[in-house]
Design an enzyme around this catalytic site. Structure first.
Site, PDB file in Angstrom:
ATOM      1  N   SER A  72     -18.915 -31.327  -9.207  1.00 17.80           N
ATOM      2  CA  SER A  72     -17.628 -30.761  -9.648  1.00 17.80           C
ATOM      3  C   SER A  72     -16.823 -30.262  -8.460  1.00 17.80           C
ATOM      4  CB  SER A  72     -17.818 -29.621 -10.663  1.00 17.80           C
ATOM      5  OG  SER A  72     -18.380 -30.116 -11.826  1.00 17.80           O
ATOM      6  N   HIS A  73     -16.684 -31.100  -7.483  1.00 15.03           N
ATOM      7  CA  HIS A  73     -15.849 -30.754  -6.346  1.00 15.03           C
ATOM      8  C   HIS A  73     -15.471 -32.025  -5.583  1.00 15.03           C
ATOM      9  CE1 HIS A  73     -19.974 -30.524  -4.427  1.00 15.03           C
ATOM     10  NE2 HIS A  73     -19.345 -31.329  -3.579  1.00 15.03           N
ATOM     11  N   ALA A  74     -14.519 -31.849  -4.685  1.00 16.12           N
ATOM     12  CA  ALA A  74     -14.180 -32.890  -3.705  1.00 16.12           C
ATOM     13  C   ALA A  74     -14.213 -32.230  -2.331  1.00 16.12           C
ATOM     14  CB  ALA A  74     -12.798 -33.468  -3.986  1.00 16.12           C
ATOM     15  N   ARG A 107     -16.397 -35.570  -7.445  1.00 14.32           N
ATOM     16  CA  ARG A 107     -17.675 -36.074  -7.957  1.00 14.32           C
ATOM     17  C   ARG A 107     -18.326 -35.090  -8.922  1.00 14.32           C
ATOM     18  NH1 ARG A 107     -19.336 -35.263  -2.585  1.00 14.32           N
ATOM     19  NH2 ARG A 107     -17.232 -36.047  -2.306  1.00 14.32           N
TER      20      ARG A 107
END
Ligand code: TYD
Length: 133
Positions: free
Chosen positions: A48-50, A95
């Site tokens: 849950s991040h980029a 992602r």
């Protein structure tokens, strides 16, 4: 989509298998950090991040998991379920990591040290960063 599957060279004989990836040959960065995830649970997603700049290569050395990769326009799912698969993820890719098996061992090679400032953890902020909104 700023990701691709890399081919891991495998040397097999009666003793077993040996997999090789070489920095600056099989992928285009030098490794500054290695981290890994283990004792996982399918009940909990990760990711849950980029990343603004970070590049990574991810290997699932045991068990399995799925990466949902999102460039802000499209989403694609990559299943990592064997140690011969390696996934390169470049910058500005959101992602989600889901369906982590309990025996999942997920190893990440990264081109830089950990820096929280380098993460984008808010999806709306991610869309702004890539110029979507
Ligand atoms: P987190 O970003 O939540 O992991 P994931 O991407 O798998 O969802 O990281 C969990 C914790 O570990 C968080 O407190 C930050 C810390 N961490 C480091 O200190 N160094 C690192 O290299 C990494 C990847 C995480």
């Amino acid at each position: 989509m700023n990701y691709k599957m890399l081919s891991v060279r495998i040397f097999s004989d009666e003793r077993g298998n040996l997999g090789v990836l070489e920095a600056l040959k099989d992928f285009s960065f030098e490794i500054k950090r290695v981290y890994y995830i283990f004792n996982t649970s399918p009940k909990f997603d990760r990711g849950s991040h980029a990343h603004k700049e970070l590049e990574q290569v991810v290997l699932c050395l045991n068990g399995s998991c799925e990466f949902v990769l999102d460039d802000g326009f499209n989403k694609e799912i990559v299943t990592l379920d064997c140690p011969t698969k390696a996934l390169y993820i470049g910058k500005n890719m959101w992602r989600e990591i889901r369906n982590l098996s309990e025996d999942c061992i997920l190893v990440t090679l990264a081109n830089d040290y950990y820096s929280e400032d380098e993460y984008i953890r808010d999806y709306q902020q991610f869309l702004k960063t890539i110029g979507r909104f």
